[in-house]
Design an enzyme around this catalytic site. Structure first.
Site, PDB file in Angstrom:
ATOM      1  N   HIS A 121     -10.420 -13.487   4.915  1.00 41.45           N
ATOM      2  CA  HIS A 121     -10.089 -12.858   6.052  1.00 41.45           C
ATOM      3  C   HIS A 121      -8.678 -14.014   6.061  1.00 41.45           C
ATOM      4  CE1 HIS A 121     -12.730  -9.927   7.060  1.00 41.45           C
ATOM      5  NE2 HIS A 121     -12.303  -9.532   5.454  1.00 41.45           N
ATOM      6  N   CYS A 129       5.215 -16.241   6.633  1.00 34.24           N
ATOM      7  CA  CYS A 129       6.420 -15.119   6.685  1.00 34.24           C
ATOM      8  C   CYS A 129       6.307 -14.144   6.005  1.00 34.24           C
ATOM      9  CB  CYS A 129       7.620 -16.164   5.714  1.00 34.24           C
ATOM     10  SG  CYS A 129       8.949 -14.603   5.565  1.00 34.24           S
TER      11      CYS A 129
END
Ligand code: OAD
Length: 245
Positions: A121, A129
């Site tokens: 995760h 970005c």
């Protein structure tokens, strides 16, 4: 004195050729990191995931989402690994094939000394970005949060997997491969409800592994696991490691 469960697991570890450990938020609970689904203290008892942990929430209100992750990062600055993390790091040092798969984004396994960590995760300590997905390690905040990517000007975001997003492909393939081939699978401190990570212990079981659950509460894995230990991982795992010395 060691419990019967600790002795049973120590014997399994001694005989195993390939050990896999899957961890969830429960392994960090004793360090003071809030879990997600505990009824009183879990993050999802206080916040709605759809407001904070989805791409739609970030599009709608990037500042609130960024600030929430900033708050979660600030909690982690004060926090240290607990004996459960250290015991898992010691397991990796045994002369056996080993994989640590974690759903946690807190980075505590690495601080405890674990080396090869499959992070399903992401990691809250990394920033990417939101468009190019490249890792960005420094930025200046001009105007409102979140800061902008120095390359393309898009919003920066935490490098974590949100609801509705796919898991990073390579780590999940690697995790599945380990689950399929291992002979001992430990599921530690996870509610085993978030897919696809939750499928891994079931896959290991189908492939013939001995599956152990270490969790203070009942989960969907509890009736399938070969050994269920209702103890805190930071208490139980070190007692097992003691028996291996
Ligand atoms: P959860 O909060 O769903 O589950 C934590 C589990 O740990 C529960 O079953 C608790 O009973 C158990 N637990 C608590 N303290 C424990 C302790 N000291 N020792 C052993 N067990 C303990 O957390 P996860 O299963 O990690 O995903 O949640 C999975 C994913 O759901 C997270 O990675 C996150 C969340 O939404 C995303 O953000 C994508």
């Amino acid at each position: 004195m060691a419990s019967i469960a600790a002795e049973a697991l120590a014997a399994r570890i001694k005989a195993a050729h390939h050990i896999v450990v899957l961890t969830g938020a429960g392994v960090s609970a004793e360090s003071g990191v809030p879990t997600f689904r505990d009824r009183q203290t879990g993050l999802w008892a206080k916040y709605r995931p759809e407001d904070l942990a989805t791409p739609e929430a970030f599009r709608r209100d990037p500042e609130t989402v960024w600030r929430w992750y900033e708050w979660r990062r600030s909690i982690l600055e004060e926090i240290k690994p607990n004996p459960g993390h250290f015991a898992i790091a010691e397991l990796e040092a045994l002369p056996r094939e080993f994989a640590l798969i974690t759903q946690n984004v807190d980075g505590l396994h690495a601080v405890a000394g674990s080396r090869n960590i499959i992070e399903l995760h992401g990691n809250i300590g990394r920033t990417i970005c939101s468009v190019e997905r490249c890792v960005v390690s420094s930025w200046t905040l001009a105007g409102s949060a979140p800061p902008k990517c120095p390359n393309c000007g898009a919003h920066l975001r935490p490098d974590v997997v949100w609801f509705g997003e796919s898991l990073p492909e390579r780590p999940f393939i690697e995790a599945q491969d380990h689950a399929d081939r291992c002979d001992l699978f430990l599921s530690v401190g996870t509610s085993t409800v978030v897919q696809p990570a939750a499928s891994l212990p079931f896959m290991a079981k189908r492939s013939g592994a001995f599956v152990v659950e270490i969790n203070v509460d009942l989960t969907p894995l509890s009736h399938v696991a070969d050994l269920v230990v209702r103890e805190k991982s930071g208490f139980f795992l070190p007692s097992v490691l003691e028996l291996l010395k």
